[in-house]
Design a protein around this motif. Structure first.
Motif, PDB file in Angstrom:
ATOM      1  N   ALA A  93      56.788  -2.108   6.304  1.00  0.00           N
ATOM      2  CA  ALA A  93      58.008  -2.515   7.171  1.00  0.00           C
ATOM      3  C   ALA A  93      57.787  -0.869   8.057  1.00  0.00           C
ATOM      4  CB  ALA A  93      59.198  -2.325   6.254  1.00  0.00           C
ATOM      5  N   ALA A  94      56.750  -0.301   7.452  1.00  0.00           N
ATOM      6  CA  ALA A  94      57.032   1.690   8.504  1.00  0.00           C
ATOM      7  C   ALA A  94      55.634   0.797   9.153  1.00  0.00           C
ATOM      8  CB  ALA A  94      56.326   2.687   6.992  1.00  0.00           C
ATOM      9  N   ILE A  95      54.879   0.262   9.289  1.00  0.00           N
ATOM     10  CA  ILE A  95      54.081   0.013  10.616  1.00  0.00           C
ATOM     11  C   ILE A  95      54.502  -0.758  10.966  1.00  0.00           C
ATOM     12  CG2 ILE A  95      51.447  -1.414  10.942  1.00  0.00           C
ATOM     13  CD1 ILE A  95      51.121  -0.152   8.052  1.00  0.00           C
ATOM     14  N   LEU A  96      55.505  -1.813  11.064  1.00  0.00           N
ATOM     15  CA  LEU A  96      56.210  -3.081  11.825  1.00  0.00           C
ATOM     16  C   LEU A  96      56.988  -2.491  12.446  1.00  0.00           C
ATOM     17  CD1 LEU A  96      56.039  -6.301  10.046  1.00  0.00           C
ATOM     18  CD2 LEU A  96      54.341  -5.017  11.737  1.00  0.00           C
ATOM     19  N   THR A  97      58.245  -0.842  12.346  1.00  0.00           N
ATOM     20  CA  THR A  97      58.908  -0.439  12.673  1.00  0.00           C
ATOM     21  C   THR A  97      58.055   0.730  13.585  1.00  0.00           C
ATOM     22  OG1 THR A  97      60.833  -0.540  11.006  1.00  0.00           O
ATOM     23  CG2 THR A  97      60.886   0.624  12.149  1.00  0.00           C
ATOM     24  N   ARG A  98      57.181   1.307  13.100  1.00  0.00           N
ATOM     25  CA  ARG A  98      57.390   2.895  13.900  1.00  0.00           C
ATOM     26  C   ARG A  98      55.365   2.728  14.292  1.00  0.00           C
ATOM     27  NH1 ARG A  98      59.431   5.579  15.010  1.00  0.00           N
ATOM     28  NH2 ARG A  98      57.701   7.455  15.015  1.00  0.00           N
ATOM     29  N   VAL A  99      54.861   2.081  14.774  1.00  0.00           N
ATOM     30  CA  VAL A  99      53.567   1.391  14.955  1.00  0.00           C
ATOM     31  C   VAL A  99      53.849   0.113  16.702  1.00  0.00           C
ATOM     32  CG1 VAL A  99      51.234   0.427  15.263  1.00  0.00           C
ATOM     33  CG2 VAL A  99      52.270   1.874  13.166  1.00  0.00           C
ATOM     34  N   LYS A 100      53.643   0.703  17.166  1.00  0.00           N
ATOM     35  CA  LYS A 100      54.233  -0.678  18.408  1.00  0.00           C
ATOM     36  C   LYS A 100      52.768  -1.412  18.751  1.00  0.00           C
ATOM     37  CE  LYS A 100      57.944   1.363  19.048  1.00  0.00           C
ATOM     38  NZ  LYS A 100      59.319   0.503  18.007  1.00  0.00           N
ATOM     39  N   PHE A 101      52.492  -2.283  18.757  1.00  0.00           N
ATOM     40  CA  PHE A 101      51.239  -2.870  18.977  1.00  0.00           C
ATOM     41  C   PHE A 101      52.126  -4.229  19.493  1.00  0.00           C
ATOM     42  CE2 PHE A 101      51.753  -3.123  14.473  1.00  0.00           C
ATOM     43  CZ  PHE A 101      51.278  -4.780  14.276  1.00  0.00           C
ATOM     44  N   LYS A 102      51.054  -5.007  20.144  1.00  0.00           N
ATOM     45  CA  LYS A 102      50.777  -6.687  20.909  1.00  0.00           C
ATOM     46  C   LYS A 102      51.151  -7.540  19.438  1.00  0.00           C
ATOM     47  CE  LYS A 102      49.635  -6.435  25.591  1.00  0.00           C
ATOM     48  NZ  LYS A 102      47.868  -7.189  26.443  1.00  0.00           N
ATOM     49  N   GLY A 103      52.040  -8.753  19.601  1.00  0.00           N
ATOM     50  CA  GLY A 103      52.827  -9.517  18.211  1.00  0.00           C
ATOM     51  C   GLY A 103      53.063  -8.806  17.140  1.00  0.00           C
ATOM     52  N   VAL A 104      53.727  -7.817  17.133  1.00  0.00           N
ATOM     53  CA  VAL A 104      54.650  -7.018  16.417  1.00  0.00           C
ATOM     54  C   VAL A 104      55.735  -7.957  15.362  1.00  0.00           C
ATOM     55  CG1 VAL A 104      56.393  -5.957  15.227  1.00  0.00           C
ATOM     56  CG2 VAL A 104      54.417  -4.669  17.085  1.00  0.00           C
ATOM     57  N   GLY A 105      56.324  -9.253  16.209  1.00  0.00           N
ATOM     58  CA  GLY A 105      57.287 -10.509  16.373  1.00  0.00           C
ATOM     59  C   GLY A 105      56.105 -10.996  15.365  1.00  0.00           C
ATOM     60  N   LEU A 106      55.172 -11.484  15.817  1.00  0.00           N
ATOM     61  CA  LEU A 106      54.581 -12.192  14.526  1.00  0.00           C
ATOM     62  C   LEU A 106      54.280 -11.975  13.416  1.00  0.00           C
ATOM     63  CD1 LEU A 106      53.369 -15.573  14.913  1.00  0.00           C
ATOM     64  CD2 LEU A 106      51.045 -13.741  15.687  1.00  0.00           C
ATOM     65  N   PHE A 107      54.218 -10.696  13.642  1.00  0.00           N
ATOM     66  CA  PHE A 107      53.592 -10.132  11.746  1.00  0.00           C
ATOM     67  C   PHE A 107      54.390 -10.413  11.079  1.00  0.00           C
ATOM     68  CE2 PHE A 107      49.643  -8.813  13.839  1.00  0.00           C
ATOM     69  CZ  PHE A 107      48.684  -8.989  13.115  1.00  0.00           C
ATOM     70  N   ARG A 108      56.119  -9.869  12.035  1.00  0.00           N
ATOM     71  CA  ARG A 108      57.125 -10.079  10.800  1.00  0.00           C
ATOM     72  C   ARG A 108      57.449 -11.859  10.292  1.00  0.00           C
ATOM     73  NH1 ARG A 108      61.233  -6.373  14.250  1.00  0.00           N
ATOM     74  NH2 ARG A 108      59.925  -5.066  14.526  1.00  0.00           N
ATOM     75  N   VAL A 109      57.349 -12.762  10.775  1.00  0.00           N
ATOM     76  CA  VAL A 109      57.226 -13.986  10.853  1.00  0.00           C
ATOM     77  C   VAL A 109      56.086 -14.736   9.462  1.00  0.00           C
ATOM     78  CG1 VAL A 109      57.057 -16.410  11.449  1.00  0.00           C
ATOM     79  CG2 VAL A 109      58.195 -14.988  13.397  1.00  0.00           C
ATOM     80  N   ILE A 110      54.924 -14.089   9.913  1.00  0.00           N
ATOM     81  CA  ILE A 110      54.044 -14.364   8.624  1.00  0.00           C
ATOM     82  C   ILE A 110      54.107 -13.989   7.233  1.00  0.00           C
ATOM     83  CG2 ILE A 110      51.859 -14.031   8.484  1.00  0.00           C
ATOM     84  CD1 ILE A 110      50.921 -13.900  11.526  1.00  0.00           C
TER      85      ILE A 110
END
Length: 299
Positions: A93-110
């Protein structure tokens, strides 16, 4: 406010609450009281004859080694699943919230996909992964040490099987709690992290001094969810994957209760197990809430 207005307001409140109270009484309060009542009887479940035996079912339960083993397995799963899931869900959660990179939304779904799968599908997936001859896990491990990992029985070994079940439970739960933590972390002001960065705080230090304290209330709440969901889901997963075997090594609270009440025709004894499960989960949740209580940080 005059008397008529007060009466009207009180009537409206009663009227609004009545459906919820009635449904809660029928579907929650009455079944719970029935479980407590039936735990005091010797009854097969189908026979009209019931024999009141008081606390004899609980006395027998205290000496039942199969139940004690089921209790130990449940506690092991609660501890493992809670600690590992909490750690991974917070980090992701911290990585997907704080780190900006391409495909964040895809990783959330996965990450969230396992939570929408049924337990039967999850058990089928992990049964295939743990297959001793053609399973993915043994196939990967044989690449490094062919002789050692030849035909390892992940679901047939009494020492390994409980950990194999725990891994399936963790995989299923991470995405759900990750989303809850992401929601809490998204409300933390960015200014706090910027100030910490200017003071030289690393990302790891920010995680422990800003993120964790400011999401602590959400973490406390999810600890209760961990206990309840692990007790419930472990029953479903064990029933689908191992049936409690081998030799009772994956038997858990609810699977043992189900077998006693519905398979062994000892309904009263099964309800005594249900009472213990209810009191255990309630007490454990209360203890967790007490030991994790702390002052609320405001921002």
């Amino acid at each position: 406010m005059n008397g008529h207005a007060k009466r009207s307001r009180s009537f409206f409140i009663v009227l609004a609450l009545a459906p919820a109270v009635i449904l809660m009484t029928i579907f929650m309060l009455y079944p719970v009281l029935s479980v407590f009542q039936m735990s005091l009887y010797r009854w097969g479940g189908y026979s009209p004859d019931k024999e009141f035996i008081g606390f004899q079912n609980f006395i027998t339960l205290a000496k039942d080694m199969n139940f004690i083993r089921a209790m130990q397995n449940t506690i092991v799963l609660i501890v493992l699943v809670t600690v590992v899931t909490l750690a991974f869900a917070l980090v992701f959660a911290a990585i997907l919230t704080r780190v900006k990179f391409k495909g964040v939304g895809l990783f959330r779904v996965i990450f969230y996909i396992p939570n929408i799968l049924s337990i039967v599908v999850i058990s089928a997936i992990f049964s295939a992964i743990y297959d001793p001859s053609q399973g993915l896990l043994n196939s990967i491990l044989r690449l490094f040490h062919p002789a050692k990992w030849q035909g390892v029985q992940w679901l047939g070994n009494e020492q390994l099987v409980i950990f194999s079940v725990a891994i399936a439970l963790i995989w299923q739960a991470i995405g759900y709690y990750m989303v809850m933590y992401m929601s809490a972390m998204a409300s933390i002001p960015e200014d706090l992290y910027e100030s910490a960065s200017l003071d030289g705080a690393s990302a790891l230090r920010q995680f422990f001094t800003i993120t964790i304290p400011l999401t602590w209330n959400t973490i406390r709440t999810t600890l209760t969810f961990f206990v309840i969901s692990t007790i419930n889901l472990s029953f479903l997963l064990v029933t689908a994957m191992t049936g409690g075997g081998p030799n009772g090594s994956t038997e858990v609270f609810l699977s043992y209760m189900y077998k006693q009440a519905n398979t062994n025709s000892a309904y009263g004894y099964g309800m005594a197990i249900g009472v213990v499960v209810f009191l255990f989960s309630f007490a454990l949740s209360a203890v967790l809430q007490m030991i994790t209580k702390r002052d609320v940080y405001e921002f």
